[in-house]
Motif scaffolding. Structure first.
Motif, PDB file in Angstrom:
ATOM      1  N   GLU A  78      43.585  35.553  36.634  1.00  0.00           N
ATOM      2  CA  GLU A  78      44.772  36.056  37.323  1.00  0.00           C
ATOM      3  C   GLU A  78      46.033  35.423  36.731  1.00  0.00           C
ATOM      4  O   GLU A  78      45.961  34.392  36.064  1.00  0.00           O
ATOM      5  CB  GLU A  78      44.672  35.698  38.808  1.00  0.00           C
ATOM      6  CG  GLU A  78      43.531  36.429  39.475  1.00  0.00           C
ATOM      7  CD  GLU A  78      43.168  35.842  40.828  1.00  0.00           C
ATOM      8  OE1 GLU A  78      43.922  34.981  41.330  1.00  0.00           O
ATOM      9  OE2 GLU A  78      42.126  36.254  41.359  1.00  0.00           O
ATOM     10  N   ALA A  99      42.590  39.056  30.062  1.00  0.00           N
ATOM     11  CA  ALA A  99      41.775  40.265  30.204  1.00  0.00           C
ATOM     12  C   ALA A  99      40.320  39.957  29.830  1.00  0.00           C
ATOM     13  O   ALA A  99      39.385  40.393  30.489  1.00  0.00           O
ATOM     14  CB  ALA A  99      42.338  41.377  29.319  1.00  0.00           C
ATOM     15  N   ASN A 116      38.994  37.540  32.603  1.00  0.00           N
ATOM     16  CA  ASN A 116      39.225  37.982  33.972  1.00  0.00           C
ATOM     17  C   ASN A 116      40.040  36.948  34.776  1.00  0.00           C
ATOM     18  O   ASN A 116      39.654  36.562  35.873  1.00  0.00           O
ATOM     19  CB  ASN A 116      37.853  38.237  34.616  1.00  0.00           C
ATOM     20  CG  ASN A 116      37.963  39.078  35.848  1.00  0.00           C
ATOM     21  OD1 ASN A 116      39.015  39.691  36.084  1.00  0.00           O
ATOM     22  ND2 ASN A 116      36.929  39.087  36.659  1.00  0.00           N
TER      23      ASN A 116
END
Ligand SMILES: Nc1ncnc2c1ncn2[C@@H]1O[C@H](COP(=O)(O)OS(=O)(=O)O)[C@@H](OP(=O)(O)O)[C@H]1O
Length: 308
Positions: free
Chosen positions: A164, A159, A162
């Motif tokens: 995946e 988080a 950022n």
């Protein structure tokens, strides 16, 4: 080295958008090499610049920007070491589990409170400045990961940066062979805790902060995302790995982890029937840290890293 670099080069996929500047303080025997591996992958994705000074910045000496002596042309120390607003990350683990291991691994290691030493505060005795030192550490770090809650902290890391799910997939880097794993008796654990009281205290302090972060993030949301992460990582491991826990003598140079005199460190073998793109991804996920350093160095400077 050139050879490592050539085997790995097909994967590079730059991502548009701002690239975060990250400082990762790598503590010892805390699962930090696993985190480092995914940060290396993220850095490659962003064509980031990595500072190098051998493999360990003169540890146990203090980090100094002058150590970063070979800079890509056009940059200076300030650019590399002091980019605006870097994100500071580290990882801690219960000292009961790291302590004996660190000694086996690094004979030069400071023998008391080694992790407190790693983060740069007085590791000898408790002093009245200790609470303030911990508070300023807390202020400096955007995230202190907790190894015992690895997947949960990985979601928080994802988080923050950022990332995946695919980018958070990992294998355990630097695992010991089972023959080298000796469970500790309770009395030994208590002794280790007492001997490393400052490490123990710091760990407890940051564990509380971690639990607070989990609350803020939302426990239910975090558990849901951890489940997704585990499923995705499982799929990726199945796709990538031909063999787990492979002893060093059965691994080719590219993926053979660095060995210590007292411990056997295991590695991974990647499937052979992969596309070039997949192979680039899978090899990076299992790449031991020395090889990854050598690759990043070659990529940055166009020549092999000096030995030593
Ligand atoms: N995700 C995850 N979950 C559980 N365990 C993990 C994970 N990642 C790494 N490991 C284990 O962490 C140990 C290595 O820690 P480090 O990478 O910090 O070691 S080192 O100091 O860089 O050598 C080493 O522990 P031991 O096998 O007990 O020695 C690794 O197996």
């Amino acid at each position: 080295s050139r050879e490592v670099h050539q085997k790995l080069s097909p994967w590079i996929c730059y991502r548009p958008g701002p690239t975060p500047s990250v400082v990762f303080l790598k503590t010892h025997r805390t699962r930090a090499s696993t985190v480092q591996n995914l940060l290396f992958r993220m850095g490659e994705r962003d064509a980031a610049t990595f500072p190098h000074q051998g493999y360990n910045f003169n540890y146990p000496g203090k980090f100094q920007s002058e150590f970063v002596d070979e800079l890509p042309s056009g940059s200076d120390h300030f650019d590399i070491v002091m980019t605006a607003d870097p994100i500071f990350i580290t990882i801690l683990r219960d000292p009961v589990h790291t302590f004996g291991l660190s000694l086996l691994f690094y004979s030069c290691l400071h023998s008391k409170n080694p992790v407190t030493f790693d983060v740069g505060i007085n590791n000898h005795v408790w002093t009245s400045s200790w609470p303030a030192d911990l508070a300023s550490l807390e202020e400096s770090f955007n995230l202190v990961m907790i190894a015992e809650h690895f997947d949960e902290t990985l979601i928080l890391l994802g988080a923050l940066l950022n990332l995946e799910l695919k980018e958070l997939a990992y294998v355990h880097i630097n695992s010991r062979a089972i023959k080298d794993v000796h469970p500790l008796h309770d009395a030994t654990k208590a002794k280790i805790k007492a001997w490393n009281n400052l490490d123990d205290w710091m760990y407890g302090y940051f564990k509380e902060i971690f639990l607070e972060r989990v609350k803020q993030y939302g426990r239910v949301r975090l558990q849901r995302e951890v489940k997704l992460l585990r499923a995705s990582t499982q799929r990726i491991r199945q796709k990538c790995l031909a063999r787990n826990g492979v002893p060093p003598e059965e691994l080719e140079d590219l993926v053979r982890p660095w060995q210590t005199k007292s411990l056997t460190i295991l590695g991974y073998e990647v499937h052979r029937n992969l596309t070039k793109q997949e192979q680039g991804f899978c090899l990076r996920m299992v790449l031991p840290e020395h090889q990854y350093h050598a690759h990043l160095y070659y990529q940055q400077y166009g020549r092999d890293m000096k030995a030593g």
